[in-house]
Design a protein around this motif. Structure first.
Motif, mmCIF file in Angstrom:
data_model
loop_
_atom_site.group_PDB
_atom_site.id
_atom_site.type_symbol
_atom_site.label_atom_id
_atom_site.label_comp_id
_atom_site.label_asym_id
_atom_site.label_seq_id
_atom_site.Cartn_x
_atom_site.Cartn_y
_atom_site.Cartn_z
ATOM 1 N N UNK A 25 45.257 -29.078 -67.460
ATOM 2 C CA UNK A 25 46.313 -28.074 -67.327
ATOM 3 C C UNK A 25 47.178 -28.062 -68.584
ATOM 4 N N UNK A 26 47.616 -26.917 -69.055
ATOM 5 C CA UNK A 26 47.143 -25.599 -68.643
ATOM 6 C C UNK A 26 45.764 -25.324 -69.242
ATOM 7 N N UNK A 27 45.015 -24.472 -68.606
ATOM 8 C CA UNK A 27 43.711 -24.080 -69.130
ATOM 9 C C UNK A 27 43.407 -22.673 -68.641
ATOM 10 N N UNK A 28 43.473 -21.680 -69.505
ATOM 11 C CA UNK A 28 43.535 -21.767 -70.962
ATOM 12 C C UNK A 28 44.913 -22.218 -71.458
ATOM 13 N N UNK A 29 44.896 -22.736 -72.692
ATOM 14 C CA UNK A 29 46.113 -23.217 -73.327
ATOM 15 C C UNK A 29 46.401 -22.344 -74.547
ATOM 16 N N UNK A 30 47.655 -22.089 -74.807
ATOM 17 C CA UNK A 30 48.053 -21.341 -75.998
ATOM 18 C C UNK A 30 47.964 -22.255 -77.212
ATOM 19 N N UNK A 31 47.500 -21.724 -78.328
ATOM 20 C CA UNK A 31 47.436 -22.528 -79.559
ATOM 21 C C UNK A 31 48.840 -22.970 -79.984
ATOM 22 N N UNK A 32 49.866 -22.259 -79.524
ATOM 23 C CA UNK A 32 51.247 -22.621 -79.843
ATOM 24 C C UNK A 32 51.728 -23.823 -79.021
ATOM 25 N N UNK A 33 51.154 -23.996 -77.810
ATOM 26 C CA UNK A 33 51.528 -25.152 -76.980
ATOM 27 C C UNK A 33 51.062 -26.448 -77.631
ATOM 28 N N UNK A 34 49.810 -26.482 -78.059
ATOM 29 C CA UNK A 34 49.301 -27.615 -78.809
ATOM 30 C C UNK A 34 48.840 -28.821 -78.022
ATOM 31 N N UNK A 35 48.881 -28.775 -76.673
ATOM 32 C CA UNK A 35 48.416 -29.921 -75.902
ATOM 33 C C UNK A 35 47.994 -29.500 -74.497
ATOM 34 N N UNK A 36 47.198 -30.348 -73.863
ATOM 35 C CA UNK A 36 46.848 -30.205 -72.454
ATOM 36 C C UNK A 36 47.083 -31.550 -71.767
ATOM 37 N N UNK A 37 47.237 -31.513 -70.449
ATOM 38 C CA UNK A 37 47.343 -32.718 -69.644
ATOM 39 C C UNK A 37 46.028 -32.932 -68.911
ATOM 40 N N UNK A 38 45.508 -34.145 -68.973
ATOM 41 C CA UNK A 38 44.264 -34.505 -68.303
ATOM 42 C C UNK A 38 44.585 -35.408 -67.121
ATOM 43 N N UNK A 39 43.948 -35.095 -65.972
ATOM 44 C CA UNK A 39 44.111 -35.913 -64.766
ATOM 45 C C UNK A 39 42.751 -36.096 -64.113
ATOM 46 N N UNK A 40 42.657 -37.100 -63.249
ATOM 47 C CA UNK A 40 41.429 -37.314 -62.498
ATOM 48 C C UNK A 40 40.662 -38.550 -62.925
ATOM 49 N N UNK A 41 41.344 -39.477 -63.589
ATOM 50 C CA UNK A 41 40.692 -40.702 -64.047
ATOM 51 C C UNK A 41 40.495 -41.674 -62.891
ATOM 52 N N UNK A 42 39.409 -42.400 -62.939
ATOM 53 C CA UNK A 42 39.122 -43.446 -61.967
ATOM 54 C C UNK A 42 40.197 -44.526 -62.084
ATOM 55 N N UNK A 43 40.620 -45.068 -60.963
ATOM 56 C CA UNK A 43 41.669 -46.086 -60.944
ATOM 57 C C UNK A 43 41.289 -47.306 -61.795
ATOM 58 N N UNK A 44 39.994 -47.595 -61.894
ATOM 59 C CA UNK A 44 39.528 -48.742 -62.684
ATOM 60 C C UNK A 44 39.685 -48.517 -64.188
ATOM 61 N N UNK A 45 39.837 -47.245 -64.611
ATOM 62 C CA UNK A 45 39.987 -46.941 -66.033
ATOM 63 C C UNK A 45 41.436 -46.932 -66.502
ATOM 64 N N UNK A 46 42.380 -46.835 -65.568
ATOM 65 C CA UNK A 46 43.789 -46.768 -65.955
ATOM 66 C C UNK A 46 44.183 -48.079 -66.640
ATOM 67 N N UNK A 47 44.762 -47.945 -67.832
ATOM 68 C CA UNK A 47 45.164 -49.095 -68.635
ATOM 69 C C UNK A 47 44.116 -49.541 -69.642
ATOM 70 N N UNK A 48 42.940 -48.896 -69.655
ATOM 71 C CA UNK A 48 41.885 -49.279 -70.592
ATOM 72 C C UNK A 48 41.869 -48.353 -71.802
#
Length: 102
Positions: A25-48
């Motif tokens: 999110x957001x998707x699509x993203x504006x080139x002016x925003x410059x970033x996206x947020x990613x979610x949905x990682x496995x709990x075992x990957x958090x902190x790696x």
């Protein structure tokens, strides 16, 4: 939610790699925003540690970032408009998503 990716090897047959789906999110993203947020990682990957690759439709690696996975990640996006494949590779899993920069 996983997708299978079959990769050729020097062995006798293809190897199946499970690709986990991310929420972007957001998707699509504006080139002016410059970033996206990613979610949905496995709990075992958090902190790696992980690598984030952004690849354009021609297969060219546009961005390669080193990150530590958290519950959500803020990732810089390319400045040029277009479709991109985003991949996060941790020691345990591979995650993938398409992003659109407008």
């Amino acid at each position: 939610d996983c997708r299978s990716l079959y990769v050729g090897t020097t062995g006798t047959g293809p190897v199946e790699i499970q690709m986990r789906k991310l929420t972007v999110t957001p998707n699509p993203v504006s080139s002016q925003d410059g970033y996206v947020l990613l979610r949905g990682f496995d709990i075992m990957d958090i902190g790696t540690k992980a690598s984030v690759h952004i690849i354009d439709v021609n297969g060219v690696l546009v961005t390669d970032q080193k990150v530590t996975i958290e519950e959500s990640l803020k990732i810089s996006t390319p400045e040029s408009a277009g479709w991109y494949y985003l991949q996060v590779v941790s020691g345990n899993n591979r995650y993938g998503a398409m992003i659109v920069v407008q």
